[in-house]
Design a protein around this motif. Structure first.
Motif, PDB file in Angstrom:
ATOM      1  N   ASP A   1     -34.458  21.177 -52.468  1.00 54.78           N
ATOM      2  CA  ASP A   1     -33.248  22.049 -52.064  1.00 54.78           C
ATOM      3  C   ASP A   1     -32.267  21.640 -53.355  1.00 54.78           C
ATOM      4  N   ASN A   2     -33.278  21.094 -54.844  1.00 59.52           N
ATOM      5  CA  ASN A   2     -32.406  20.586 -55.881  1.00 59.52           C
ATOM      6  C   ASN A   2     -32.128  18.638 -55.650  1.00 59.52           C
TER       7      ASN A   2
ATOM      8  N   VAL B   1     -20.042   7.102 -58.310  1.00 57.60           N
ATOM      9  CA  VAL B   1     -21.266   8.453 -58.623  1.00 57.60           C
ATOM     10  C   VAL B   1     -21.666   8.858 -57.751  1.00 57.60           C
ATOM     11  N   LYS B   2     -22.001   9.833 -57.960  1.00 56.58           N
ATOM     12  CA  LYS B   2     -22.781  10.757 -56.369  1.00 56.58           C
ATOM     13  C   LYS B   2     -23.122  11.895 -57.248  1.00 56.58           C
ATOM     14  N   THR B   3     -25.105  12.079 -57.215  1.00 56.45           N
ATOM     15  CA  THR B   3     -25.671  13.197 -57.797  1.00 56.45           C
ATOM     16  C   THR B   3     -25.727  15.024 -57.233  1.00 56.45           C
TER      17      THR B   3
ATOM     18  N   ALA C   1     -35.680  20.383 -62.454  1.00 55.92           N
ATOM     19  CA  ALA C   1     -37.357  19.696 -63.562  1.00 55.92           C
ATOM     20  C   ALA C   1     -36.087  20.732 -64.599  1.00 55.92           C
ATOM     21  N   PRO C   2     -37.087  20.136 -65.785  1.00 58.17           N
ATOM     22  CA  PRO C   2     -36.502  20.781 -67.118  1.00 58.17           C
ATOM     23  C   PRO C   2     -37.109  21.826 -67.585  1.00 58.17           C
TER      24      PRO C   2
END
Length: 249
Positions: free
Chosen positions: A22-23, A215-217, A222-223
């Motif tokens: 789900d990233n 701060v919220k991610t 992934a690269p």
């Protein structure tokens, strides 16, 4: 002299990191965890100072889940005297960690704080500097050499142009770079002894510190996968591909 060494539990550097479906973050399920390599260097430096008779006690501190006791025991096996875990299940940013460490510093009153310059998971390179600002201590970052004498810490630090040497009045904070030392391996007898060394567990509430973050991610990805390289038969073909395919000339 008491030395305080903050350490962090991170994904082992040999493990390929996977992103959750789900990233929302990094998948830590059944993943091998380890002591952050830069923190290991910091522990080694503190233990060496104790072996030289400069330090009287080495205290290691970690902020994280209960499982971080494993990494604290590793640090104890490497030669630290006792440990403190500030237990929290939250994913904290650098400032929140620095505030919690500041509360531990106020309780323990160390003369020197040696910490890794960064953690290999977040790569923020912020906590040491933030802690120095909160404590009002002198700081020497990216240390490749550390000497203690006459109430001062002399730090040789790596900068873009080469090396810079600074003198810090204790108490001070030093963040370690790769070339400071080569960490030792914990022997089996020391691993067994570490199980009996004191490890205290605290909470942010007990320290009176709010860990609320602004701060919220939003997303973790992934690269991008890199395409395979190719071989060219001539300089002319290389120039043609740089011009028409890569469009860099």
């Amino acid at each position: 002299m008491k030395i305080l060494v903050p350490v962090k539990r991170v994904v082992d550097y040999n493990v390929k990191v996977r992103v959750k479906a789900d990233n929302s973050g990094v998948d830590l399920a059944n993943v091998k965890m380890a002591l952050n390599p830069f923190c290991e260097i910091a522990v080694e430096e503190a233990v060496r100072l104790k072996e030289q008779g400069i330090a009287s006690e080495v205290l290691v501190v970690s902020v994280g889940p209960a499982a971080a006791q494993e990494q604290l025991r590793t640090a104890l096996a490497l030669g630290a005297d006792r440990a403190v875990l500030v237990e929290t299940a939250e994913e904290l940013g650098s400032l929140a960690v620095a505030k919690l460490l500041k509360a531990v510093v106020d309780r323990e009153q160390p003369q020197l704080i040696v910490t890794g310059k960064q953690a290999i998971d977040s790569d923020n390179n912020q906590t040491g500097q933030m802690l120095a600002a909160l404590c009002g201590f002198a700081q020497g970052t990216f240390a490749s050499k550390l000497e203690i004498a006459a109430g001062k810490a002399t730090v040789t630090r790596e900068i873009d142009g080469g090396l810079q040497t600074v003198a810090l009045t204790l108490p001070a904070i030093v963040t370690t770079d790769l070339r400071l030392n080569e960490p030792r391996y914990a022997s089996l007898p020391n691993i067994m002894k570490a199980k009996k060394k004191p490890l205290d567990v605290l909470t942010p509430e007990a320290l009176g510190v709010s860990t609320a973050s602004s701060v919220k991610t939003l997303k973790v990805e992934a690269p991008a996968t890199r395409s395979a390289g190719i071989k060219v038969g001539s300089v002319a073909e290389l120039v043609e591909k740089l011009k028409n395919e890569a469009k860099v000339i």
